[in-house]
Design a protein around this motif. Structure first.
Motif, PDB file in Angstrom:
ATOM      1  N   TRP A  73      -8.625  -7.398  12.641  1.00  0.00           N
ATOM      2  CA  TRP A  73      -9.504  -6.378  12.075  1.00  0.00           C
ATOM      3  C   TRP A  73      -8.992  -4.969  12.342  1.00  0.00           C
ATOM      4  N   SER A  74      -8.465  -4.709  13.536  1.00  0.00           N
ATOM      5  CA  SER A  74      -7.999  -3.360  13.861  1.00  0.00           C
ATOM      6  C   SER A  74      -6.869  -2.939  12.925  1.00  0.00           C
ATOM      7  N   SER A  75      -5.967  -3.873  12.595  1.00  0.00           N
ATOM      8  CA  SER A  75      -4.878  -3.573  11.666  1.00  0.00           C
ATOM      9  C   SER A  75      -5.413  -3.354  10.260  1.00  0.00           C
ATOM     10  N   PHE A  76      -6.317  -4.242   9.836  1.00  0.00           N
ATOM     11  CA  PHE A  76      -6.861  -4.122   8.484  1.00  0.00           C
ATOM     12  C   PHE A  76      -7.594  -2.796   8.313  1.00  0.00           C
ATOM     13  N   ARG A  77      -8.343  -2.395   9.328  1.00  0.00           N
ATOM     14  CA  ARG A  77      -9.127  -1.159   9.239  1.00  0.00           C
ATOM     15  C   ARG A  77      -8.215   0.047   9.046  1.00  0.00           C
ATOM     16  N   LYS A  78      -7.133   0.097   9.801  1.00  0.00           N
ATOM     17  CA  LYS A  78      -6.206   1.218   9.688  1.00  0.00           C
ATOM     18  C   LYS A  78      -5.481   1.205   8.341  1.00  0.00           C
ATOM     19  N   PHE A  80      -6.490  -0.121   5.632  1.00  0.00           N
ATOM     20  CA  PHE A  80      -7.462   0.201   4.588  1.00  0.00           C
ATOM     21  C   PHE A  80      -7.576   1.711   4.404  1.00  0.00           C
ATOM     22  N   VAL A  81      -7.539   2.451   5.520  1.00  0.00           N
ATOM     23  CA  VAL A  81      -7.572   3.911   5.449  1.00  0.00           C
ATOM     24  C   VAL A  81      -6.330   4.426   4.737  1.00  0.00           C
ATOM     25  N   TYR A  82      -5.155   3.930   5.150  1.00  0.00           N
ATOM     26  CA  TYR A  82      -3.909   4.372   4.527  1.00  0.00           C
ATOM     27  C   TYR A  82      -3.905   4.078   3.033  1.00  0.00           C
ATOM     28  N   THR A  83      -4.391   2.887   2.690  1.00  0.00           N
ATOM     29  CA  THR A  83      -4.402   2.481   1.287  1.00  0.00           C
ATOM     30  C   THR A  83      -5.342   3.356   0.465  1.00  0.00           C
ATOM     31  N   ALA A  84      -6.514   3.641   1.033  1.00  0.00           N
ATOM     32  CA  ALA A  84      -7.479   4.481   0.322  1.00  0.00           C
ATOM     33  C   ALA A  84      -6.914   5.876   0.078  1.00  0.00           C
ATOM     34  N   LEU A  85      -6.301   6.458   1.105  1.00  0.00           N
ATOM     35  CA  LEU A  85      -5.715   7.784   0.955  1.00  0.00           C
ATOM     36  C   LEU A  85      -4.515   7.763   0.017  1.00  0.00           C
ATOM     37  N   ALA A  86      -3.735   6.676   0.068  1.00  0.00           N
ATOM     38  CA  ALA A  86      -2.572   6.560  -0.818  1.00  0.00           C
ATOM     39  C   ALA A  86      -3.001   6.481  -2.274  1.00  0.00           C
ATOM     40  N   ILE A  87      -4.073   5.725  -2.539  1.00  0.00           N
ATOM     41  CA  ILE A  87      -4.595   5.630  -3.904  1.00  0.00           C
ATOM     42  C   ILE A  87      -5.117   6.980  -4.366  1.00  0.00           C
ATOM     43  N   ALA A  88      -5.813   7.675  -3.484  1.00  0.00           N
ATOM     44  CA  ALA A  88      -6.340   8.999  -3.836  1.00  0.00           C
ATOM     45  C   ALA A  88      -5.214   9.968  -4.172  1.00  0.00           C
TER      46      ALA A  88
END
Length: 315
Positions: A73-78, A80-88
């Protein structure tokens, strides 16, 4: 020579200008405005927000798989943040800018080399291409069209991805020229277990199916009925045209190619034009969710009392 370099440098912008001009001249903007005015934002958000979050989650999961990060979960959470910002960042910007940010985030987080992460990124893109060919074959077959060539292409791409790493490792054992040996070395050193390869394939298929559902949610919110098989083909065609054109955000080329494909499959011209313009509502949704998720989680992590303990624990 210099003039040719200038043309190659600016041709995406020239193509965008041509496509935008053509759309401005030929689209029936009065009728399009009437259809867009009826856009059901509530219906779209109820479907679009969870679909977008699911797409971000699947993109995060497959990046964990190919980047060699632990499935926790700790890896996925981080990620997920990178992916969200990358998409933005990627949505309104030149091609792959968001992906470059993701590579930097991952390198800073894991310490992996750019060579390792570049191989992971290339595998992601190769799997995208294979899945797009597969979905196009499914879409055409549902339309009753012979899609044997597309199905064979998808099968060959899947097989090539599965055999790439073993083949490269075999080649590096041969007496290859220095340049070729240095080029293949990072690929040969890259490790991808069958479990991670399966995760990459399944998450990519699921991601593109959800993207098709997201596009279909836009059409339904405009009260435009388009078969899901057609939506699959449109997603594939528009994605490839935008990627090959290198136009930032696909502006112009996305609208023109969407209209052409929808009309080709029997959609009314005015509805096809409205649908092409309406798909742009996905961009602010992606950007907004990406920024909100990224900033929210980053702020939460920054002020979390257990942050230092987690960093010491996970290194």
């Amino acid at each position: 020579m210099n003039s040719m370099k200038e043309v190659r440098r600016f041709w995406p912008y020239m193509l965008a200008a041509i496509c935008c001009t053509w759309a401005l001249i030929t689209f029936d903007w009065t009728s399009i405005g009437q259809i867009l005015w009826r856009f059901d934002y509530v219906q779209f958000l109820l479907a679009g927000v969870p679909l977008t979050l699911a797409v971000l989650g699947l993109r995060s999961l497959r990046w964990i798989a190919v980047a060699g990060m632990p499935f926790r979960w700790s890896s996925f959470r981080k990620v997920f943040v990178y992916t969200a910002l990358a998409i933005a960042a990627a949505t309104p910007s030149p091609m792959q800018l968001g992906e470059l940010l993701k590579l930097k985030f991952t390198r800073d987080e894991t310490g992996s080399s750019y060579a390792h992460l570049s191989v992971a990124f290339a595998l992601e893109r190769a799997m995208d291409l294979a899945v797009l060919a597969f979905l196009a074959a499914v879409g055409f077959s549902l339309h009753g069209t012979n899609s044997a060539v597309l199905a064979l292409t998808a099968a060959l791409l899947f097989l090539s991805i599965a055999l790439l790493l073993p083949t490269v490792r075999f080649l590096t054992k041969l007496n290859l020229p220095g340049f070729l040996s240095r080029t293949l070395k990072p690929i040969a050193q890259y490790q991808l277990s069958p479990k991670r390869l399966a995760c990459l394939g399944l998450s990519t298929i699921a991601k593109w199916l959800l993207v098709a559902l997201l596009w279909n949610a836009v059409f339904m919110s405009l009260d435009i009925e388009i078969p899901l098989s057609t939506v699959l083909i449109v997603v594939v065609g528009v994605t490839l045209s935008v990627s090959l054109s290198l136009i930032p955000g696909g502006i112009g080329i996305a609208e023109v190619s969407t209209r052409a494909l929808l009309v080709w499959f029997g959609t009314d011209i005015t509805q096809a034009e409205a649908g092409a313009i309406g798909l742009r509502v996905i961009s602010p949704l992606m950007i907004g969710l990406g920024l909100l998720i990224g900033l929210r989680i980053l702020m939460t992590t920054k002020h979390s009392p257990g942050r230092e303990a987690d960093e010491k624990r996970y290194g």
